[in-house]
Write an enzyme that holds these catalytic residues in place. Structure first.
Site, PDB file in Angstrom:
ATOM      1  CG  LEU A 141      -0.874   9.149  -4.667  1.00 30.78           C
ATOM      2  CD1 LEU A 141       0.412   9.006  -5.678  1.00 30.78           C
ATOM      3  CD2 LEU A 141      -2.065   8.470  -5.275  1.00 30.78           C
ATOM      4  CG  ASP A 142      -2.555   3.931   0.192  1.00 29.76           C
ATOM      5  OD1 ASP A 142      -3.240   4.785   1.061  1.00 29.76           O
ATOM      6  OD2 ASP A 142      -3.204   3.002  -0.239  1.00 29.76           O
ATOM      7  CE  LYS A 143       7.580   3.505   3.116  1.00 33.33           C
ATOM      8  NZ  LYS A 143       7.952   2.914   4.396  1.00 33.33           N
TER       9      LYS A 143
END
Length: 346
Positions: A141-143
């Site tokens: 997942l993106d940060k």
């Protein structure tokens, strides 16, 4: 005594592991040493020569060299883990069984390390080890994206779950708050996309980046629309449905990606000219409503994981605090989506 050999059997939990990774869990060796042993036949699988990328099956016998008279040692993955990391991750657990752990990743915490990254999920995972195997990430997942993050407890589970993610057998549902309302309110977005960087030769516009180029522009990279056949271009598909709106200023949107491209959902919402609230990389020119919480409003709401027997496992992550605050401000009620995460797409 140097020169001795030992044979070990691949366990059920190691099914699908690459041979070189399996070896390095037992022998303190570099990748180069492992490949040399394989080339010279010092390591054999079921009596025959093998390559580093071979996928192992349970029951296979692997012959290993003993270095300096010492037998291969299975390292304890949790040996250097901290109690602080364990307590932190345990607070995030949504579900676990013999194969997997599902975490509710907070927004702002990186999944993996990289340039400028400090603490991250992957670096803390050894704290959740139950024995000889280090838990491994199944996806990313993106940060700044919150929600369900799946971790495999052992290599065989990682291989099976990884295959499910690459197929369309596992349903993934995301929630987002968009700036403006997508029109039409439900449908499917299909397009080709490729990594690009700003074209400094023009006042505006982007140019594709070759996948073979050095990544000096990594901080400026984003996905851009592409034609089929452009080097590095990948086809992307997302189903979406508007669940609720706040006039024409904002919408609560459910999304179900059919493919898993980098920044796919963020890019697809920009393609609708309704970028995700708080997304500064993929930002439309629409006016952003005032008084809403800061941060990217993208949440991995649910995973529906098929099982070999029985009903699928449904894992749902509660909203992150900043999205919950925005829901309250805009008057969105979670029950509007229904109890079934797939309801907006039926």
């Amino acid at each position: 005594m140097s020169g001795q050999i030992i044979t070990e059997t691949v366990t059920d939990k190691e099914e699908g592991t690459r041979l070189d990774r399996w070896i390095k869990r037992r022998v303190p060796a570099t990748q180069g040493q492992v490949e040399k042993w394989l080339r010279t036949g010092q390591i054999r699988v079921d009596g025959g020569r093998a390559k580093a990328n071979m996928r192992l099956s349970a029951g296979m016998a692997v012959r290993l060299p003993i270095l300096d008279g010492e037998a291969p040692v299975r390292r304890d993955p949790a040996a250097n883990a901290t109690q602080k990391d364990r307590e932190f991750l345990e607070e995030l657990i949504l579900y676990q069984d013999d194969e997997m752990i599902a975490l509710n990743k907070p927004a702002g915490l990186a999944v993996q390390g990289g340039s400028g990254q400090g603490r991250h999920i992957d670096g803390m995972l050894p704290a959740l080890s139950e024995g000889e195997h280090r838990p491994v990430l199944v996806h990313r997942l993106d940060k700044d994206t919150s929600g369900v993050l799946l971790v495999a407890k052992h290599p065989a589970a990682a291989a099976r779950l990884g295959d499910l993610f690459r197929s369309r057998d596992m349903n993934k549902v995301y929630w987002a708050v968009t700036v403006g309302v997508p029109n039409p309110p439900f449908g499917q977005i299909r397009c080709w996309m490729v990594k690009g960087v700003p074209d400094d030769r023009e006042e505006s516009g982007w140019r594709p980046v070759s996948p073979h180029a050095k990544r000096r522009d990594a901080d400026r990279e984003r996905m851009i629309r592409s034609a089929q056949g452009v080097e590095g271009a990948k086809h992307s598909i997302t189903d979406y449905a508007v669940i609720s709106t706040a006039g024409q200023k904002a919408a609560w949107v459910a999304m179900k990606p059919e493919t898993g491209r980098m920044h796919q959902l963020r890019f697809h919402m920009l393609e609708m000219d309704t970028s995700i609230l708080g997304d500064f990389k993929y930002k439309s020119r629409r006016e952003v409503p005032n008084g809403l919480a800061a941060g990217l409003h993208l949440h991995a709401r649910a995973l529906i994981i098929p099982r070999q027997t029985g009903k699928p496992i449904t894992i749902i992550a509660p909203l992150s605090p900043h999205m919950k605050q925005t829901f309250e401000t805009l008057g969105f009620l979670e029950q509007e989506a229904g109890k079934n995460p797939m309801a907006p797409f039926v």
